[in-house]
Write a protein that holds these residues in place. Sequence first.
Motif, PDB file in Angstrom:
ATOM      1  N   ARG A  14       0.630  -1.205  -0.048  1.00 57.76           N
ATOM      2  CA  ARG A  14       0.227  -0.189  -0.039  1.00 57.76           C
ATOM      3  C   ARG A  14       0.962   1.285   0.094  1.00 57.76           C
ATOM      4  NH1 ARG A  14      -3.143   1.590   3.768  1.00 57.76           N
ATOM      5  NH2 ARG A  14      -2.403   0.436   5.556  1.00 57.76           N
ATOM      6  N   ILE A  15       1.881   1.225   0.716  1.00 62.97           N
ATOM      7  CA  ILE A  15       2.851   2.325   0.876  1.00 62.97           C
ATOM      8  C   ILE A  15       3.741   2.526  -0.571  1.00 62.97           C
ATOM      9  CG2 ILE A  15       4.902   3.317   1.857  1.00 62.97           C
ATOM     10  CD1 ILE A  15       4.279   1.821   4.350  1.00 62.97           C
ATOM     11  N   MET A  16       3.819   1.526  -1.062  1.00 65.85           N
ATOM     12  CA  MET A  16       4.503   1.685  -2.470  1.00 65.85           C
ATOM     13  C   MET A  16       3.493   2.152  -3.571  1.00 65.85           C
ATOM     14  SD  MET A  16       7.693   0.276  -2.688  1.00 65.85           S
ATOM     15  CE  MET A  16       8.050  -0.668  -4.395  1.00 65.85           C
ATOM     16  N   ARG A  17       2.248   1.607  -3.265  1.00 66.99           N
ATOM     17  CA  ARG A  17       1.076   2.325  -4.250  1.00 66.99           C
ATOM     18  C   ARG A  17       1.109   3.837  -4.048  1.00 66.99           C
ATOM     19  NH1 ARG A  17      -2.264  -1.332  -3.044  1.00 66.99           N
ATOM     20  NH2 ARG A  17      -3.577  -0.328  -1.692  1.00 66.99           N
ATOM     21  N   HIS A  18       0.996   4.185  -2.912  1.00 69.74           N
ATOM     22  CA  HIS A  18       0.973   5.479  -2.337  1.00 69.74           C
ATOM     23  C   HIS A  18       2.275   6.516  -2.919  1.00 69.74           C
ATOM     24  CE1 HIS A  18      -2.881   5.880  -0.116  1.00 69.74           C
ATOM     25  NE2 HIS A  18      -2.580   4.601  -0.059  1.00 69.74           N
ATOM     26  N   LEU A  19       3.279   5.572  -3.152  1.00 74.68           N
ATOM     27  CA  LEU A  19       4.440   6.405  -3.628  1.00 74.68           C
ATOM     28  C   LEU A  19       4.425   6.378  -5.115  1.00 74.68           C
ATOM     29  CD1 LEU A  19       7.057   4.801  -1.119  1.00 74.68           C
ATOM     30  CD2 LEU A  19       6.505   7.354  -1.319  1.00 74.68           C
ATOM     31  N   ASN A  20       3.403   5.873  -5.705  1.00 71.38           N
ATOM     32  CA  ASN A  20       3.286   5.837  -7.225  1.00 71.38           C
ATOM     33  C   ASN A  20       4.228   4.903  -7.848  1.00 71.38           C
ATOM     34  OD1 ASN A  20       1.165   7.772  -7.419  1.00 71.38           O
ATOM     35  ND2 ASN A  20       2.906   9.363  -7.099  1.00 71.38           N
ATOM     36  N   HIS A  21       4.355   3.854  -7.016  1.00 68.29           N
ATOM     37  CA  HIS A  21       5.086   2.361  -7.424  1.00 68.29           C
ATOM     38  C   HIS A  21       6.509   2.871  -8.136  1.00 68.29           C
ATOM     39  CE1 HIS A  21       1.539   0.131  -7.060  1.00 68.29           C
ATOM     40  NE2 HIS A  21       0.765   0.850  -7.740  1.00 68.29           N
ATOM     41  N   PRO A  22       7.271   3.475  -7.344  1.00 70.37           N
ATOM     42  CA  PRO A  22       8.583   3.375  -7.574  1.00 70.37           C
ATOM     43  C   PRO A  22       9.614   2.546  -8.329  1.00 70.37           C
ATOM     44  CG  PRO A  22       8.642   3.331  -5.284  1.00 70.37           C
ATOM     45  CD  PRO A  22       7.202   3.224  -5.662  1.00 70.37           C
ATOM     46  N   ASP A  23       8.983   1.193  -8.023  1.00 74.84           N
ATOM     47  CA  ASP A  23       9.742   0.050  -8.647  1.00 74.84           C
ATOM     48  C   ASP A  23       9.409  -0.179 -10.027  1.00 74.84           C
ATOM     49  OD1 ASP A  23       7.639  -0.489  -7.293  1.00 74.84           O
ATOM     50  OD2 ASP A  23       7.575  -2.633  -7.649  1.00 74.84           O
ATOM     51  N   VAL A 115      12.791   4.725  -3.733  1.00 76.44           N
ATOM     52  CA  VAL A 115      12.783   5.791  -4.048  1.00 76.44           C
ATOM     53  C   VAL A 115      14.011   6.659  -4.540  1.00 76.44           C
ATOM     54  CG1 VAL A 115      12.082   8.056  -3.177  1.00 76.44           C
ATOM     55  CG2 VAL A 115      10.846   6.360  -2.499  1.00 76.44           C
ATOM     56  N   TRP A 116      14.977   6.264  -4.098  1.00 72.65           N
ATOM     57  CA  TRP A 116      16.346   6.683  -4.415  1.00 72.65           C
ATOM     58  C   TRP A 116      16.558   6.171  -5.880  1.00 72.65           C
ATOM     59  CZ3 TRP A 116      21.554   4.269  -4.105  1.00 72.65           C
ATOM     60  CH2 TRP A 116      22.576   5.158  -4.292  1.00 72.65           C
ATOM     61  N   PHE A 117      16.346   5.021  -6.089  1.00 71.92           N
ATOM     62  CA  PHE A 117      16.707   4.363  -7.515  1.00 71.92           C
ATOM     63  C   PHE A 117      15.645   4.781  -8.302  1.00 71.92           C
ATOM     64  CE2 PHE A 117      17.725  -0.295  -5.702  1.00 71.92           C
ATOM     65  CZ  PHE A 117      19.061   0.312  -5.124  1.00 71.92           C
ATOM     66  N   ARG A 118      14.566   5.283  -8.285  1.00 73.90           N
ATOM     67  CA  ARG A 118      13.769   5.859  -9.146  1.00 73.90           C
ATOM     68  C   ARG A 118      14.209   7.163  -9.460  1.00 73.90           C
ATOM     69  NH1 ARG A 118       8.063   7.447  -6.855  1.00 73.90           N
ATOM     70  NH2 ARG A 118       9.526   9.010  -5.769  1.00 73.90           N
ATOM     71  N   ASN A 119      14.823   8.009  -8.604  1.00 71.36           N
ATOM     72  CA  ASN A 119      15.360   9.475  -8.823  1.00 71.36           C
ATOM     73  C   ASN A 119      16.643   9.344  -9.547  1.00 71.36           C
ATOM     74  OD1 ASN A 119      13.077  10.197  -7.478  1.00 71.36           O
ATOM     75  ND2 ASN A 119      14.144  10.537  -5.397  1.00 71.36           N
ATOM     76  N   GLN A 120      17.266   7.851  -9.321  1.00 70.41           N
ATOM     77  CA  GLN A 120      18.630   8.019 -10.098  1.00 70.41           C
ATOM     78  C   GLN A 120      18.456   7.514 -11.582  1.00 70.41           C
ATOM     79  OE1 GLN A 120      22.035   8.191  -8.804  1.00 70.41           O
ATOM     80  NE2 GLN A 120      21.005   9.667  -7.362  1.00 70.41           N
ATOM     81  N   ASN A 121      17.177   7.195 -11.998  1.00 71.51           N
ATOM     82  CA  ASN A 121      16.798   6.957 -13.197  1.00 71.51           C
ATOM     83  C   ASN A 121      17.561   5.674 -13.746  1.00 71.51           C
ATOM     84  OD1 ASN A 121      15.301   9.216 -13.975  1.00 71.51           O
ATOM     85  ND2 ASN A 121      17.167  10.593 -14.114  1.00 71.51           N
ATOM     86  N   ALA A 140       7.204  -6.847  -1.331  1.00 67.77           N
ATOM     87  CA  ALA A 140       6.245  -5.648  -1.907  1.00 67.77           C
ATOM     88  C   ALA A 140       6.448  -5.408  -3.407  1.00 67.77           C
ATOM     89  CB  ALA A 140       6.554  -4.637  -0.927  1.00 67.77           C
ATOM     90  N   LEU A 141       7.659  -5.821  -3.882  1.00 64.51           N
ATOM     91  CA  LEU A 141       7.867  -5.370  -5.426  1.00 64.51           C
ATOM     92  C   LEU A 141       6.591  -5.911  -6.039  1.00 64.51           C
ATOM     93  CD1 LEU A 141      11.673  -6.563  -5.580  1.00 64.51           C
ATOM     94  CD2 LEU A 141      10.885  -4.472  -5.871  1.00 64.51           C
ATOM     95  N   ALA A 142       6.345  -5.252  -7.270  1.00 68.18           N
ATOM     96  CA  ALA A 142       5.147  -5.214  -7.840  1.00 68.18           C
ATOM     97  C   ALA A 142       5.417  -6.181  -8.971  1.00 68.18           C
ATOM     98  CB  ALA A 142       4.725  -4.102  -8.655  1.00 68.18           C
ATOM     99  N   GLY A 143       6.512  -6.386  -9.703  1.00 67.62           N
ATOM    100  CA  GLY A 143       6.472  -7.203 -10.713  1.00 67.62           C
ATOM    101  C   GLY A 143       7.956  -7.365 -11.362  1.00 67.62           C
ATOM    102  N   PRO A 144       8.864  -8.326 -10.667  1.00 70.09           N
ATOM    103  CA  PRO A 144      10.183  -8.335 -11.348  1.00 70.09           C
ATOM    104  C   PRO A 144      10.153  -8.946 -12.397  1.00 70.09           C
ATOM    105  CG  PRO A 144      10.011  -8.979  -8.965  1.00 70.09           C
ATOM    106  CD  PRO A 144       8.594  -8.798  -9.423  1.00 70.09           C
ATOM    107  N   GLN A 145      11.006  -8.616 -13.351  1.00 75.98           N
ATOM    108  CA  GLN A 145      11.276  -9.187 -14.679  1.00 75.98           C
ATOM    109  C   GLN A 145      11.829 -10.682 -14.604  1.00 75.98           C
ATOM    110  OE1 GLN A 145      11.519  -5.918 -14.464  1.00 75.98           O
ATOM    111  NE2 GLN A 145       9.732  -5.649 -15.583  1.00 75.98           N
TER     112      GLN A 145
END
Length: 426
Positions: A14-23, A115-121, A140-145
């Motif tokens: 739920r937290i990841m969803r509220h963070l707009n799924h950074p993963d 969050v850091w990984f998302r911001n690091q592109n 809590a990861l949504a969908g690892p490849q």
Amino acid sequence: MLANDADRVPLLRRIMRHLNHPDRHFHVIHIAGTNGKGSTGAMLASVLQAQGLRVGRFSSPAINDPREQLQVNGHWIQPAEFLDSYHEIVPVLTNMGLKAADISVFEWFFLISMVWFRNQNLDWAIVEAGLGGQYDATNALAGPQVTVFTKIALDHTRILGSTLDAIARNKSKIIKSKTTVVTLANQDPAAQAVLQAEAARQGVPIVRPTRLNWQVHDREITGTTLDIASDQYQWQNLKLGLVGDYQLQNLSLVLTVIAVLKRHLITISDTAVRTGLAQVQVPGRLTVLQTEPLIVADGAHNPDGMQALVNSVQALLPGRSLVWVVGVLKDKAYEQMLMTLLPAAQVVITNTPQQPDRALPAKVLAATAEQLAITDQPQVMAADDIQSALALAQQKVAENGAIVVAGSFYVMRELQQAGWLVLPDD
């Protein structure tokens, strides 16, 4: 995170969803297993970086500095970046009616990494499960490849279960739809059956190399050169910057993952594979601390890891008289570990790790070793700490001998703090 707290992963999702799924802003390789996660993750990261990709790693435990657990292209997260990521998450928790204290330390590190990984592109993130899988924060990861399973063995039995089947079931629950599962060729049959059943339940493929064989051309304390082949790949004169035969099964897993990535997701050149594997280093995994006398250190801390270490040391240093410096935690299966290393030791020197709540006193470990020894060899001694243990070991080591330090990552931490073990520059 408490591994038996079933409510935590849904909360983190739920937290990841509220963070707009950074993963979802980068590709993910999720790794679980008992032994080999760190080495496998390091190899994969090194190869992907050699391909020119931007790669994050979330791993545990840290040897000394907690920031080691969060890296991008080998560089630790900086304190300012850590705080910025933290302050990006706190308002989201507040809006959800949560406080910072409602999140455990490991959960915080996982959320900050995302969050850091998302911001690091990032292009790719390699995420290692901390404990088990089903109730681990990383689930809590949504969908690892790609979902990778290293060697599954007995460890943390009080939390994960007393049988291999139970431990494998817990770890298998990280398998999600739309992933590809990759596992070892020699995964224990009971564990393999569990992984296959869960992959089938999720309707996803499971890849396991068959017809695996390797031929080692050169074993040195600085690396291994070999030919290795399976139904998935074939490599000749491949140089690996790691030593120990247990690393060869990790290598076989890494090469299978690379074959899957090349077939379905990205381009990885042969040059990137060779360069990345030759350059990879994993502190605390058969790491050379000193050459005269030779001292190597390894974080082996369970029976399976100790057996792999003993086998590797005997292959790397045939005929050498070995002095073992060992410190363990009292909740580990240290009797089994001792039964494995005692026949390979001329001298055993125990020490007490710097972990007040969980450390087994050196004298207790020494007394256990003396009870388990079949003959008068090895000589068993107790030292107060790692520094005095190493000083004593250097007095006891034979002219052609070597010193092996093992038993706990807390011991590796003390080696780093004392200046013996050098970590990559942050």
